[in-house]
Design an enzyme around this catalytic site. Sequence first.
Site, PDB file in Angstrom:
ATOM      1  N   CYS A  75      16.271   0.401  -5.793  1.00  0.00           N
ATOM      2  CA  CYS A  75      15.161   0.682  -5.159  1.00  0.00           C
ATOM      3  C   CYS A  75      15.356   1.494  -3.847  1.00  0.00           C
ATOM      4  O   CYS A  75      16.048   0.966  -2.894  1.00  0.00           O
ATOM      5  CB  CYS A  75      14.360  -0.557  -4.617  1.00  0.00           C
ATOM      6  N   CYS A 181      12.611   7.942  -5.877  1.00  0.00           N
ATOM      7  CA  CYS A 181      11.747   6.537  -6.066  1.00  0.00           C
ATOM      8  C   CYS A 181      12.381   6.107  -7.410  1.00  0.00           C
ATOM      9  O   CYS A 181      12.057   7.065  -8.454  1.00  0.00           O
ATOM     10  CB  CYS A 181      10.467   6.572  -5.896  1.00  0.00           C
TER      11      CYS A 181
HETATM   12  N1  DGL Z   1      11.042   1.618  -6.749  1.00  0.00           N
HETATM   13  C1  DGL Z   1      10.946   1.922  -5.453  1.00  0.00           C
HETATM   14  C2  DGL Z   1      11.837   3.170  -5.011  1.00  0.00           C
HETATM   15  O1  DGL Z   1      12.796   3.437  -5.410  1.00  0.00           O
HETATM   16  C3  DGL Z   1       9.547   1.859  -4.739  1.00  0.00           C
HETATM   17  C4  DGL Z   1       8.329   1.604  -5.549  1.00  0.00           C
HETATM   18  C5  DGL Z   1       7.310   0.885  -4.421  1.00  0.00           C
HETATM   19  O2  DGL Z   1       7.583  -0.391  -4.545  1.00  0.00           O
HETATM   20  O3  DGL Z   1       6.733   1.508  -3.636  1.00  0.00           O
HETATM   21  O4  DGL Z   1      11.590   3.504  -3.620  1.00  0.00           O
END
Ligand code: DGL
Length: 251
Positions: A75, A181
């Site tokens: 993430c 993301c």
């Molecule tokens: N998947 C997460 C990232 O790579 C973020 C998604 C979220 O919770 O806003 O930043």
Amino acid sequence: MNQKRDPIGVFDSGVGGISTLQEMIRELPEERFIYFGDTANAPYGTKSTEEVIACVRGVVDHLLHQHIKALVIACNTATGAAAATLRQQLSIPVIGMEPALKPASKIRKNGSVLVLATPLTLHQEKFENLMKQYGQGAVKVPCPGLMELVESDDQAGIRRYLEELFNRYPPEKVDAVVLGCTHYVFLKDMIREMLPERIAITDGNAGTARQLKRVLEREGLLNDEGPGSVELETSGTERDIALMRKMLINS
Ligand code: DGL
């Protein structure tokens, strides 16, 4: 006790990090992975840094109880918020990720590089530092609400969101799009269809998987005997597990 056989803990705010997990399984098929989607606390990207750190603390404690030998923050948002602190606090390797702006900057000619990421990722100091090095022509494109559409598997809603987004940027002036993301990596095929072929699309998943392998080798933690496995866990519901499984199988 052979630590090489211990699992690798991987987490994200939801299903997004499954896209990273797929690359890690390809790169390291003999490893045992425990994936945790913190869906009950999602999204991370519209929270404050302090709130994300508190969520991450809970997830990491849970994974540490399962004797993980390494931690992967799949993430971008949580990496920016918590990776530096976790590296100081934990005795196991911590692998994080960042928007793949560096490879995009190498591809860029005279046009812009659109960096799609959560509002929090784009506000963080870590991202500012990346911008200083590789940010020429880069445009920050915060995408609040997009991860929620991925979590609800709303294909029509995702298409509308992306069409509206790319309408704001004339394609002839764009050289690359960064999927900053992990949720957005699942949208790569749809984005590919919407944009001219010459616009590059980058993400950090393959780089993160290679980095994990390098770190495990360096620390003498690589499991080259198997058997590889994947366990899916969530702070959410059975529906979230079902979506994770579907995303894992489908790609
Ligand atoms: N998947 C997460 C990232 O790579 C973020 C998604 C979220 O919770 O806003 O930043």
